[in-house]
Design a protein around this motif. Structure first.
Motif, PDB file in Angstrom:
ATOM      1  N   UNK A  48      47.995  52.706  30.038  1.00  0.00           N
ATOM      2  CA  UNK A  48      48.828  52.325  28.895  1.00  0.00           C
ATOM      3  C   UNK A  48      49.491  50.981  29.197  1.00  0.00           C
ATOM      4  N   UNK A  49      49.070  49.950  28.468  1.00  0.00           N
ATOM      5  CA  UNK A  49      49.555  48.588  28.705  1.00  0.00           C
ATOM      6  C   UNK A  49      50.575  48.139  27.655  1.00  0.00           C
ATOM      7  N   UNK A  50      51.199  49.095  26.992  1.00  0.00           N
ATOM      8  CA  UNK A  50      52.137  48.750  25.921  1.00  0.00           C
ATOM      9  C   UNK A  50      53.263  47.831  26.394  1.00  0.00           C
ATOM     10  N   UNK A  51      53.713  48.013  27.628  1.00  0.00           N
ATOM     11  CA  UNK A  51      54.828  47.219  28.134  1.00  0.00           C
ATOM     12  C   UNK A  51      54.372  46.088  29.058  1.00  0.00           C
ATOM     13  N   UNK A  52      53.107  45.696  28.929  1.00  0.00           N
ATOM     14  CA  UNK A  52      52.576  44.556  29.684  1.00  0.00           C
ATOM     15  C   UNK A  52      52.342  43.423  28.693  1.00  0.00           C
ATOM     16  N   UNK A  53      53.069  42.319  28.875  1.00  0.00           N
ATOM     17  CA  UNK A  53      52.896  41.197  27.950  1.00  0.00           C
ATOM     18  C   UNK A  53      52.263  39.981  28.599  1.00  0.00           C
ATOM     19  N   UNK A  54      51.935  40.104  29.897  1.00  0.00           N
ATOM     20  CA  UNK A  54      51.266  39.003  30.586  1.00  0.00           C
ATOM     21  C   UNK A  54      50.312  39.572  31.626  1.00  0.00           C
ATOM     22  N   UNK A  55      49.121  38.985  31.673  1.00  0.00           N
ATOM     23  CA  UNK A  55      48.154  39.351  32.699  1.00  0.00           C
ATOM     24  C   UNK A  55      47.295  38.137  32.987  1.00  0.00           C
ATOM     25  N   UNK A  56      47.026  37.890  34.272  1.00  0.00           N
ATOM     26  CA  UNK A  56      46.147  36.782  34.632  1.00  0.00           C
ATOM     27  C   UNK A  56      44.789  37.316  35.088  1.00  0.00           C
ATOM     28  N   UNK A  57      43.969  36.450  35.625  1.00  0.00           N
ATOM     29  CA  UNK A  57      42.613  36.845  36.015  1.00  0.00           C
ATOM     30  C   UNK A  57      42.602  37.878  37.138  1.00  0.00           C
ATOM     31  N   UNK A  58      43.655  37.930  37.929  1.00  0.00           N
ATOM     32  CA  UNK A  58      43.732  38.947  38.979  1.00  0.00           C
ATOM     33  C   UNK A  58      43.780  40.338  38.358  1.00  0.00           C
ATOM     34  N   UNK A  59      44.491  40.465  37.268  1.00  0.00           N
ATOM     35  CA  UNK A  59      44.541  41.734  36.542  1.00  0.00           C
ATOM     36  C   UNK A  59      43.180  42.111  35.989  1.00  0.00           C
ATOM     37  N   UNK A  60      42.469  41.114  35.458  1.00  0.00           N
ATOM     38  CA  UNK A  60      41.106  41.387  34.975  1.00  0.00           C
ATOM     39  C   UNK A  60      40.242  41.916  36.114  1.00  0.00           C
ATOM     40  N   UNK A  61      40.409  41.338  37.299  1.00  0.00           N
ATOM     41  CA  UNK A  61      39.644  41.779  38.460  1.00  0.00           C
ATOM     42  C   UNK A  61      39.906  43.240  38.809  1.00  0.00           C
ATOM     43  N   UNK A  62      41.150  43.676  38.662  1.00  0.00           N
ATOM     44  CA  UNK A  62      41.486  45.083  38.923  1.00  0.00           C
ATOM     45  C   UNK A  62      40.719  45.977  37.960  1.00  0.00           C
ATOM     46  N   UNK A  63      40.670  45.590  36.696  1.00  0.00           N
ATOM     47  CA  UNK A  63      40.002  46.431  35.704  1.00  0.00           C
ATOM     48  C   UNK A  63      38.478  46.387  35.832  1.00  0.00           C
TER      49      UNK A  63
END
Length: 109
Positions: A48-63
């Motif tokens: 649930x990313x409702x309270x996430x308003x910023x993500x960079x490429x490192x976050x994409x890598x996690x997913x």
């Protein structure tokens, strides 16, 4: 900004409620919580990313790592309540085509 990751169980699904920013400093915390859950066979995990308003490429890598792990363990995971700003990152990279995403307002479902 810090990142908080809380785990709940809801109707047989594991829900990770994530709040804060996902970047190079906070992504390892998300990864160390998410991957073990996905690696357990046949789990259904919702992030649930409702309270996430910023993500960079490192976050994409996690997913992307989570997607690979889910295929190996025959688990399922999806991202829910994705804010428009974060959703656009998935669209730009084409990851919205391979990772299950549900936008916060249902616009991009």
């Amino acid at each position: 900004m810090n990142l908080s990751v809380n785990t709940e169980e809801n109707d047989g699904r594991i829900v990770l409620k994530v709040a804060g920013e996902i970047d190079a400093y906070t992504a390892p915390k998300l990864k160390e919580t998410l991957l073990p859950l996905i690696k357990e066979s046949s789990n259904h995990v919702q992030v649930d990313l409702e309270e996430v308003n910023y993500m960079d490429s490192t976050g994409l890598g996690v997913f992307v790592s989570a997607l690979k792990a889910s295929k190996e363990s025959e688990s399922n995971f999806e991202l829910i309540n994705v804010q428009d700003r974060v959703y656009r990152i998935f669209e730009i990279t084409g990851l919205d085509e391979i990772i299950q995403l549900k936008a916060i307002r249902g616009v991009n479902e």
